[in-house]
Design an enzyme around this catalytic site. Structure first.
Site, PDB file in Angstrom:
ATOM      1  CB  ILE A 169     -40.989   7.796 -39.845  1.00 39.36           C
ATOM      2  CG1 ILE A 169     -40.026   8.441 -40.813  1.00 39.36           C
ATOM      3  CG2 ILE A 169     -42.002   8.864 -39.360  1.00 39.36           C
ATOM      4  CD1 ILE A 169     -40.699   8.581 -42.263  1.00 39.36           C
ATOM      5  N   GLY A 170     -37.954   6.045 -38.907  1.00 36.85           N
ATOM      6  CA  GLY A 170     -37.279   4.872 -38.948  1.00 36.85           C
ATOM      7  C   GLY A 170     -35.888   4.811 -38.431  1.00 36.85           C
ATOM      8  CD  GLU A 171     -32.088   5.362 -34.747  1.00 34.28           C
ATOM      9  OE1 GLU A 171     -32.949   5.308 -33.710  1.00 34.28           O
ATOM     10  OE2 GLU A 171     -31.042   5.661 -34.538  1.00 34.28           O
ATOM     11  N   GLY A 172     -32.364   2.581 -38.785  1.00 28.39           N
ATOM     12  CA  GLY A 172     -31.829   1.203 -39.221  1.00 28.39           C
ATOM     13  C   GLY A 172     -30.168   1.682 -38.824  1.00 28.39           C
ATOM     14  CE  LYS A 205     -31.770   5.273 -46.290  1.00 27.05           C
ATOM     15  NZ  LYS A 205     -31.917   4.054 -47.075  1.00 27.05           N
ATOM     16  CG  ASP A 262     -32.474  -5.363 -46.875  1.00 26.31           C
ATOM     17  OD1 ASP A 262     -32.676  -6.558 -46.754  1.00 26.31           O
ATOM     18  OD2 ASP A 262     -32.054  -4.308 -46.401  1.00 26.31           O
ATOM     19  CB  SER A 280     -30.199   5.690 -42.698  1.00 28.78           C
ATOM     20  OG  SER A 280     -31.477   4.883 -42.752  1.00 28.78           O
ATOM     21  CB  SER A 281     -32.007   8.524 -38.592  1.00 35.62           C
ATOM     22  OG  SER A 281     -31.191   7.711 -37.675  1.00 35.62           O
TER      23      SER A 281
HETATM   24  P1  ADP Z   1     -32.523   1.858 -43.749  1.00 37.81           P
HETATM   25  O1  ADP Z   1     -31.324   1.673 -44.762  1.00 37.81           O
HETATM   26  O2  ADP Z   1     -32.230   2.739 -42.617  1.00 37.81           O
HETATM   27  O3  ADP Z   1     -33.340   0.296 -43.504  1.00 37.81           O
HETATM   28  P2  ADP Z   1     -34.739   2.779 -45.595  1.00 37.81           P
HETATM   29  O4  ADP Z   1     -34.497   3.754 -46.408  1.00 37.81           O
HETATM   30  O5  ADP Z   1     -35.310   1.517 -45.559  1.00 37.81           O
HETATM   31  O6  ADP Z   1     -33.456   2.820 -44.334  1.00 37.81           O
HETATM   32  O7  ADP Z   1     -35.844   3.486 -44.342  1.00 37.81           O
HETATM   33  C1  ADP Z   1     -36.039   3.069 -43.139  1.00 37.81           C
HETATM   34  C2  ADP Z   1     -37.740   3.202 -42.835  1.00 37.81           C
HETATM   35  O8  ADP Z   1     -38.002   4.616 -43.046  1.00 37.81           O
HETATM   36  C3  ADP Z   1     -38.866   2.401 -44.021  1.00 37.81           C
HETATM   37  O9  ADP Z   1     -38.978   0.875 -43.514  1.00 37.81           O
HETATM   38  C4  ADP Z   1     -39.851   3.356 -43.887  1.00 37.81           C
HETATM   39  O10 ADP Z   1     -40.431   2.885 -42.629  1.00 37.81           O
HETATM   40  C5  ADP Z   1     -39.312   4.832 -43.668  1.00 37.81           C
HETATM   41  N1  ADP Z   1     -39.263   5.446 -45.089  1.00 37.81           N
HETATM   42  C6  ADP Z   1     -38.015   5.523 -45.717  1.00 37.81           C
HETATM   43  N2  ADP Z   1     -38.476   6.189 -46.857  1.00 37.81           N
HETATM   44  C7  ADP Z   1     -39.666   6.586 -46.738  1.00 37.81           C
HETATM   45  C8  ADP Z   1     -40.540   7.365 -47.537  1.00 37.81           C
HETATM   46  N3  ADP Z   1     -40.265   7.990 -48.756  1.00 37.81           N
HETATM   47  N4  ADP Z   1     -41.787   7.510 -47.126  1.00 37.81           N
HETATM   48  C9  ADP Z   1     -42.038   7.125 -45.910  1.00 37.81           C
HETATM   49  N5  ADP Z   1     -41.213   6.517 -45.176  1.00 37.81           N
HETATM   50  C10 ADP Z   1     -40.342   5.989 -45.513  1.00 37.81           C
HETATM   51 MG    MG Z   2     -34.695  -0.626 -44.999  1.00 42.40          MG
END
Ligand code: ADP
Ligand code: MG
Length: 576
Positions: free
Chosen positions: A64-67, A90, A177, A70-71
């Site tokens: 659901i997310g890839e930065g 995460k 951030d 992290s993924s």
């Molecule tokens: P990064 O350091 O890669 O930005 P994040 O912690 O911001 O990591 O998480 C990336 C994305 O994953 C978030 O923008 C969100 O869309 C999703 N995400 C992170 N934590 C949660 C959570 N607890 N519940 C739902 N989605 C989450």
């Molecule tokens: Mg983030």
């Protein structure tokens, strides 16, 4: 959200409520993954392999997310007796610095789990793979809902963001951030969660012990000289030639990480979207947490020659002109007075002839670059971050909250889009005024030179114009304005002189005039998609713009705090 329950590292499962259920369902798991894009399916398989404990507990459904660092995956689990729970996993990049990981975790465990701050359920580690398991909060994409939010929803959103910021600031956490993708919002349930402490730093009196280790660049330098960190039980020990320190590590009972830290693999490259810098796979993530590398402030192990070369590169940035077709505002930031002395590697008494000009002389080229935290996303960075002021406080998060509020009031996201700090600073100046920015910068020891004077904009007029509301005859004029909420109000493609003109002379094109074709800055229309919600937007109270003004205060010392913001008249009928 619940507070931390425990951390599980590299050891036999402390408990396994599902037993081998997921393993038994291995084929089903594979079947369910079939519809996923091959890349995601592969990543999920790799994660199960890297951290096998996950297979006993979770059914990983999707990415659901890839930065950069992290993924994040959506998983389900039946952790306790009862219904299946949705969990966000995460997975931090394996090269993340152990102290950085532990600090992120400590922010979540100590400050998280209440007041809209995400909590943590478990943490897993196998070798250098760390996975943080959090309660999953289904959330909206900010851009998708931006123009359909009622004014009341915007009020609630900001109130809840301040609640989260008040909480973390009380713990001496500077998030660094703050932006919509790190503040999850479930519109239907009216739930909110501040996530991502991957760049957080501590105030001088932070209550998050591990943030003391990621507080300053100077510390990073001292930490990186072949020392190793040993995290055992509740303690973190720093071993190495100097400063063997022990810290209590709260809520992390079973941790055992030992990894030497060297910077030799570091290399930088641009992120795929050009917004944030990213590091290659073999790269060690800095303790300092820098995500953007467009100025070399996080590099600390180079020969003087390399430094000098890099400095020249930085100066190129400094003398860059903004705007693609026409010279508009050029900016140059210098340390003034005492700050200038401390940042200099050449004798402080050495005078030069470029001070207060838009040139950079050879004496200044040989001065040492001032280092200061610059983490975050350029469009959300406060002026003191953009100008590399070394004393940054929780006020930087309030600025970022102000930029979010600006997006909500103007209906534009991202509001500022800049790939480097000086472009971002020039964009801020076009809204807040050049003179005002220069004056504020002086208070934190920075001198900004500007080739052109631009007055501060009236925030109400600016937001109404961008949103397409005419304050005299409140109605939507989006059908005659060619801008979309997807377009930043300011981008590098934008010709600044036109923006300035556009914003300075809103009356020049009467709203409702069908021949008006927008501001000519390349914005395209998308009105059918937004299902624009006019509810409340025709009578935005002055308090909204007063609060916005106090958040976007150029001077961090007088900028409103989260605690004060919650008590602002804009939220008069809302309670904590
Ligand atoms: P990064 O350091 O890669 O930005 P994040 O912690 O911001 O990591 O998480 C990336 C994305 O994953 C978030 O923008 C969100 O869309 C999703 N995400 C992170 N934590 C949660 C959570 N607890 N519940 C739902 N989605 C989450
Ligand atoms: Mg983030």
């Amino acid at each position: 959200m619940e507070p931390a329950l425990g951390i599980q590292m590299d050891e036999p499962m402390a408990f396994s409520p599902l037993g081998g259920r997921f393993q038994a369902e291995g084929s089903l798991k594979k079947q369910e993954q079939n519809f996923k894009p091959p890349g995601v399916k592969k990543d999920i398989e790799k994660l199960y392999e890297a951290v096998p404990q996950l297979g006993n507990l979770f059914k990983i459904k999707d990415k659901i997310g890839e930065g950069t660092f992290s993924s994040v995956y959506l998983a389900t689990a039946q952790l306790q007796v009862g219904p299946e729970e949705k969990i966000a996993l995460k997975h931090l990049i394996p090269t993340s610095h152990p102290i950085r990981i532990a600090a992120e975790l400590q922010c979540l465990t100590v400050a998280g789990g209440q007041d809209n701050v995400m909590g943590v359920k478990y943490c897993f580690r196998k070798n250098d793979h760390v996975v943080i398991a959090m309660p999953y909060l289904e959330h909206e994409s900010f851009l998708d809902i931006l123009n359909s939010l009622s004014f009341q929803e915007v009020r609630e959103y900001m109130f809840n963001l301040f609640k989260a910021l008040k909480r973390i600031h009380q713990f001496g956490i500077v998030h660094r951030d703050v932006k919509p993708s790190n503040f999850l919002y479930n519109r239907r349930l009216k739930k909110y969660a501040l996530v991502d402490f991957g760049l957080a730093q501590g105030t001088h009196d932070t209550k998050i012990e591990l943030l003391k280790f990621v507080q300053s660049e100077a510390h990073q330098e001292s930490c990186s000289q072949n020392k190793s960190y040993v995290i055992t039980g509740n303690k973190i020990s720093l071993s190495g030639p100097a400063a063997p320190k022990e810290l209590d590590q709260q809520s992390t009972p079973k941790t055992s990480v030992k990894r030497p830290y060297t910077n030799t693999q570091t290399q930088t490259k641009h992120g795929k979207d050009g917004k944030e810098g990213s590091v290659g796979l073999s790269v060690q993530r800095s303790v300092f947490g820098e995500r953007n590398f467009n100025i070399h402030s996080s590099i600390s192990h180079e020969s003087p020659a390399v430094k000098l070369m890099k400095q020249s590169k930085t100066v190129d940035l400094l003398s860059r002109k903004l705007g693609t077709k026409k010279k508009t505002i050029s900016t140059k930031v210098m340390n003034s007075g005492v700050m200038r002395k401390t940042a200099s590697s050449c004798p402080a008494t050495l005078t030069c002839d470029c001070y207060a000009t838009d040139k950079v002389c050879s004496i200044c080229l040989s001065r040492r670059q001032q280092v200061a935290p610059r983490a975050g996303t350029p469009g959300f960075r406060a002026p003191e971050v953009l100008t590399k002021c070394p004393n940054q406080t929780t006020a930087i998060d309030m600025w970022s909250a102000g930029v979010i509020f600006l997006s909500l009031l103007s209906g534009r996201y991202p509001f500022y889009k800049a790939s480097d700090d000086l472009t971002a600073l020039a964009q801020i100046m076009t809204i807040r005024g050049t003179r005002e920015t220069i004056q504020a910068a002086k208070t934190f020891g920075k001198s900004i030179l500007c080739s052109k004077e631009v007055p501060a904009q009236d925030l109400r007029k600016l937001c109404e114009k961008l949103r397409g509301i005419n304050s005299n005859t409140p109605k939507l004029i989006s059908d005659i304005q060619e801008c979309s909420s997807h377009d930043p109000a300011f981008s590098e493609k934008t010709e600044n002189h036109k923006i300035v003109h556009f914003i300075q002379t809103p009356q020049a094109q009467p709203s409702g005039n069908p021949s008006y074709k927008g501001d000519g800055n390349g914005c395209g229309g998308n009105f059918e998609e937004s299902a624009t919600n006019l509810e409340g937007w025709d009578e935005v109270p002055d308090e909204a713009y007063d609060l916005l003004d106090k958040l976007l205060d150029l001077n961090p010392a007088s900028r409103i705090t989260a605690e004060e913001a919650l008590l602002h008249p804009f939220f008069k009928d809302m309670s904590l």
